[in-house]
Motif scaffolding. Structure first.
Motif, PDB file in Angstrom:
ATOM      1  N   ALA A  98       0.702  -1.461  -0.141  1.00 19.98           N
ATOM      2  CA  ALA A  98      -0.173   0.047  -0.179  1.00 19.98           C
ATOM      3  C   ALA A  98       0.881   1.520   0.092  1.00 19.98           C
ATOM      4  N   LYS A  99       1.971   1.305   0.697  1.00 15.15           N
ATOM      5  CA  LYS A  99       2.634   2.605   0.822  1.00 15.15           C
ATOM      6  C   LYS A  99       4.285   2.175   0.692  1.00 15.15           C
ATOM      7  N   LYS A 100       4.940   3.015  -0.095  1.00 16.80           N
ATOM      8  CA  LYS A 100       6.305   2.810  -0.290  1.00 16.80           C
ATOM      9  C   LYS A 100       7.087   2.898   0.960  1.00 16.80           C
ATOM     10  N   ILE A 101       8.106   2.143   0.912  1.00 16.88           N
ATOM     11  CA  ILE A 101       8.848   2.081   2.479  1.00 16.88           C
ATOM     12  C   ILE A 101      10.195   2.312   1.975  1.00 16.88           C
ATOM     13  N   GLY A 102      10.615   3.765   2.297  1.00 12.94           N
ATOM     14  CA  GLY A 102      11.997   4.365   2.194  1.00 12.94           C
ATOM     15  C   GLY A 102      12.296   4.865   0.706  1.00 12.94           C
ATOM     16  N   THR A 103      13.256   4.795   0.384  1.00 13.59           N
ATOM     17  CA  THR A 103      13.545   4.845  -1.030  1.00 13.59           C
ATOM     18  C   THR A 103      13.812   3.750  -1.940  1.00 13.59           C
ATOM     19  N   HIS A 104      13.984   2.658  -1.402  1.00 16.54           N
ATOM     20  CA  HIS A 104      13.932   1.079  -2.082  1.00 16.54           C
ATOM     21  C   HIS A 104      12.525   0.587  -2.300  1.00 16.54           C
ATOM     22  N   GLU A 105      12.320  -0.059  -3.388  1.00  8.74           N
ATOM     23  CA  GLU A 105      11.266  -0.699  -3.624  1.00  8.74           C
ATOM     24  C   GLU A 105      11.547  -2.108  -3.231  1.00  8.74           C
ATOM     25  N   PRO A 106      10.449  -2.625  -2.369  1.00  3.68           N
ATOM     26  CA  PRO A 106      10.482  -3.761  -1.723  1.00  3.68           C
ATOM     27  C   PRO A 106      10.468  -4.943  -2.640  1.00  3.68           C
ATOM     28  N   HIS A 107      11.152  -6.106  -2.256  1.00  2.12           N
ATOM     29  CA  HIS A 107      11.233  -7.256  -3.278  1.00  2.12           C
ATOM     30  C   HIS A 107       9.994  -8.079  -2.995  1.00  2.12           C
ATOM     31  N   ARG A 108       9.436  -8.577  -3.834  1.00  2.00           N
ATOM     32  CA  ARG A 108       8.314  -9.599  -3.796  1.00  2.00           C
ATOM     33  C   ARG A 108       8.820 -10.790  -4.551  1.00  2.00           C
ATOM     34  N   TRP A 109       8.687 -11.917  -3.757  1.00  2.41           N
ATOM     35  CA  TRP A 109       9.084 -13.235  -4.189  1.00  2.41           C
ATOM     36  C   TRP A 109       7.815 -14.217  -4.062  1.00  2.41           C
ATOM     37  N   VAL A 110       7.546 -15.036  -4.983  1.00  2.00           N
ATOM     38  CA  VAL A 110       6.443 -15.798  -5.266  1.00  2.00           C
ATOM     39  C   VAL A 110       6.941 -17.131  -5.878  1.00  2.00           C
ATOM     40  N   ARG A 111       6.529 -18.261  -5.039  1.00  2.00           N
ATOM     41  CA  ARG A 111       7.002 -19.572  -5.419  1.00  2.00           C
ATOM     42  C   ARG A 111       5.833 -20.545  -5.429  1.00  2.00           C
ATOM     43  N   TYR A 112       5.585 -21.443  -6.411  1.00  2.00           N
ATOM     44  CA  TYR A 112       4.707 -22.679  -6.398  1.00  2.00           C
ATOM     45  C   TYR A 112       5.318 -23.889  -6.195  1.00  2.00           C
ATOM     46  N   VAL A 113       4.801 -24.734  -5.453  1.00  2.00           N
ATOM     47  CA  VAL A 113       5.428 -25.962  -5.193  1.00  2.00           C
ATOM     48  C   VAL A 113       4.356 -27.087  -4.891  1.00  2.00           C
ATOM     49  N   THR A 114       4.382 -28.120  -5.792  1.00  2.00           N
ATOM     50  CA  THR A 114       3.599 -29.335  -5.739  1.00  2.00           C
ATOM     51  C   THR A 114       4.120 -30.487  -5.068  1.00  2.00           C
ATOM     52  N   GLN A 115       3.425 -31.092  -4.201  1.00  2.00           N
ATOM     53  CA  GLN A 115       4.115 -32.194  -3.403  1.00  2.00           C
ATOM     54  C   GLN A 115       3.124 -33.432  -3.356  1.00  2.00           C
ATOM     55  N   ALA A 116       3.434 -34.589  -3.196  1.00  2.00           N
ATOM     56  CA  ALA A 116       2.693 -35.619  -2.987  1.00  2.00           C
ATOM     57  C   ALA A 116       2.183 -35.853  -1.687  1.00  2.00           C
ATOM     58  N   ASN A 117       0.800 -36.114  -1.371  1.00  2.00           N
ATOM     59  CA  ASN A 117       0.459 -36.339  -0.142  1.00  2.00           C
ATOM     60  C   ASN A 117       0.243 -37.871   0.132  1.00  2.00           C
ATOM     61  N   SER A 118      -0.712 -38.129  -0.970  1.00  2.00           N
ATOM     62  CA  SER A 118      -1.088 -39.943  -0.900  1.00  2.00           C
ATOM     63  C   SER A 118      -1.210 -40.243  -2.404  1.00  2.00           C
ATOM     64  N   TYR A 119      -0.076 -40.721  -3.016  1.00  2.00           N
ATOM     65  CA  TYR A 119      -0.188 -40.797  -4.312  1.00  2.00           C
ATOM     66  C   TYR A 119      -0.170 -42.373  -4.812  1.00  2.00           C
ATOM     67  N   VAL A 120      -0.981 -43.092  -5.026  1.00  2.00           N
ATOM     68  CA  VAL A 120      -1.344 -44.349  -5.024  1.00  2.00           C
ATOM     69  C   VAL A 120      -1.733 -44.991  -6.203  1.00  2.00           C
ATOM     70  N   ALA A 121      -1.297 -46.062  -6.720  1.00  2.00           N
ATOM     71  CA  ALA A 121      -1.837 -46.879  -7.982  1.00  2.00           C
ATOM     72  C   ALA A 121      -1.990 -48.279  -7.699  1.00  2.00           C
ATOM     73  N   ARG A 122      -3.027 -48.649  -7.731  1.00  2.00           N
ATOM     74  CA  ARG A 122      -3.421 -50.215  -7.744  1.00  2.00           C
ATOM     75  C   ARG A 122      -3.093 -50.821  -8.688  1.00  2.00           C
ATOM     76  N   ILE A 123      -2.579 -52.503  -8.492  1.00  2.00           N
ATOM     77  CA  ILE A 123      -2.217 -53.085  -9.461  1.00  2.00           C
ATOM     78  C   ILE A 123      -3.511 -54.041 -10.016  1.00  2.00           C
TER      79      ILE A 123
END
Length: 451
Positions: free
Chosen positions: A426-451
């Motif tokens: 919302a508001k500028k902080i000091g003279t430097h533009e703040p850095h914004r970092w975004v990451r996406y991560v996908t992980q397996a919780n229960s990934y199962v294949a029947r035979i």
């Protein structure tokens, strides 16, 4: 109420120990570790998060290889204690920046000060990093993050086309840079854990995504943050077809079954333009948790076949195909498959030119294990395993085998297609533009294949 709290290393070393009430014997940490290390009860491979020994209830969670443990003699809600342990781990990480054995040993005075403020005579007071700053005055001793693993809870963040390593979020929320300069950065993680069950013919029987948007702020002055999500985001049941079987980068609305928000989030304009407004508290916290059961394209296809090759032999063929784009790479993949109880020996045959792959036969629990360091999108990997039995099988070996389970982590990829469109301060902080970092991560919780 909590009687004791302690943190153990994977070797069983007692790093932190606090006895709040004197109701449980002093050797409880050793009793707990021996019970966990040599767990043999009900056919389970690992100790459950809650168990009882000699009228003492033990609760534990594992965080980055460390065991966070609480004990009590009273009947208390297990979910409450397990959530408390997770929050204590998060608070310690907020203060130390890095949560590992080295950082705990170097900052034991600060850790004990935190524990005494979080729990008083066994009763929980607060787990808010922001509130604790008013009572905790020790500064952390910074641990060098240069030797941390490349992939972990804070692996790779992106800003536009730029990338930065995970050490960016291994900073303490209270420590300052050399010279007293304050960091002006904000980090957002979209983490999705997916659960899928495939039938023996490859059809999806059940599928679910448990997601969370995590935020960690290093901004001074507590400025207001506006976080915009997909404009076509919908919550709740929607009639008619959704987006079928399109890729995670395809078009169509993003439909969540349900969600909840952090107490600091304001939803004044959420219905209109899917924008969240908040003043982020100190430390790491979940902005939003969500669940999705709409049909989505799975990141991996698993094909498993087991066939008899004689009276005392059989062959297993495992195939794993990455369904995502070639620009994306999955890491730390582990495939496991239970084998018939009469299996005595397994010989493996990997595909030509296989690199970064290891195989093992866990004879104690008759389990095949296949570990791949990475899989590039669009590629397929195959493993053949020749089984030797101690006696002739009189049953159906297919029924005695499986199911195949899989764990993995895919950075910069999400299945639901939920995205942060912009992150506005919302508001500028000091003279430097703040850095914004975004990451996406996908992980397996229960990934199962029947035979």
């Amino acid at each position: 109420m909590i009687s004791q709290f302690f943190i153990l290393s994977q070797r069983g070393d007692n790093i932190v120990f606090r006895d709040y009430r004197g109701e449980v014997q002093k050797g409880s940490a050793e009793i707990f570790f021996r019970k966990v290390k040599f767990w043999e009860d009900g056919g389970m491979e690992e100790a459950p998060p809650v168990f009882n020994v000699d009228d003492v209830n033990y609760f534990h969670v594992k965080v980055v290889g460390l065991l966070f443990v609480a004990t009590t003699r009273v009947n208390i809600s297990p979910s409450f204690v397990l959530e408390l342990l997770q929050r204590i781990a998060r608070v310690i990480k907020d203060y130390l920046g890095i949560l590992n054995e080295d950082s705990l040993r170097k900052n034991f005075v600060l850790v004990y000060e935190l524990l005494d403020e979080v729990i008083d005579f066994g009763y929980v007071q607060t787990t808010s990093t922001e509130l604790l700053k008013s009572y905790v005055f020790n500064e952390p001793l910074v641990v060098d993050a240069a030797h941390l693993p490349a992939l972990g809870p804070a692996a790779i963040f992106t800003q536009g086309t730029k990338r930065m390593p995970g050490i960016a979020v291994t900073k303490s929320v209270v420590a300052t840079e050399p010279g007293g300069r304050k960091r002006e950065e904000i980090f957002v993680d979209i983490i999705e854990k997916i659960s899928i069950t495939f039938s023996s013919s490859g059809y999806i029987l059940t599928s679910e995504i448990d997601g969370t948007i995590q935020m960690k702020s290093y901004l001074t002055g507590n400025p207001e943050i506006r976080l915009a999500l997909n404009e076509d985001l919908a919550i709740g049941n929607v009639q008619g077809p959704v987006y079928g079987y399109r890729s995670s980068s395809g078009s169509g609305p993003v439909i969540l079954d349900d969600c909840n928000f952090h107490e600091s989030v304001r939803l004044d304009s959420f219905d209109m333009d899917k924008t969240l407004s908040l003043i982020p508290p100190d430390g790491e916290f979940p902005v939003m948790n969500y669940r999705m059961t709409q049909e989505f394209k799975p990141p991996f296809r698993i094909n498993a076949v087991i066939e008899e090759a004689g009276s005392l032999k059989a062959e297993v063929i495992l195939k794993v195909h990455a369904e995502f784009a070639s620009s994306i790479t999955a890491n730390t993949i582990k495939v496991q498959m239970p084998l018939p109880k009469c299996t005595t020996r397994v010989s493996f045959e990997m595909e030509p030119g296989a690199l970064g792959q290891t195989t093992d036969f866990k004879e104690a629990n008759k389990r095949l294990e296949w570990i791949l360091k990475k899989i590039v999108g669009g590629y397929e990997h195959t493993l053949r395993a020749k089984l030797t039995f101690s006696q002739e099988s009189h049953g159906n070996i297919t029924k005695e085998s499986g199911p195949v389970s899989m764990t993995f982590t895919i950075p910069m990829y999400n299945v639901s297609r939920l995205q942060v469109k912009y992150l506005q301060i919302a508001k500028k902080i000091g003279t430097h533009e703040p850095h914004r970092w975004v990451r996406y991560v996908t992980q397996a919780n229960s990934y199962v294949a029947r035979i």
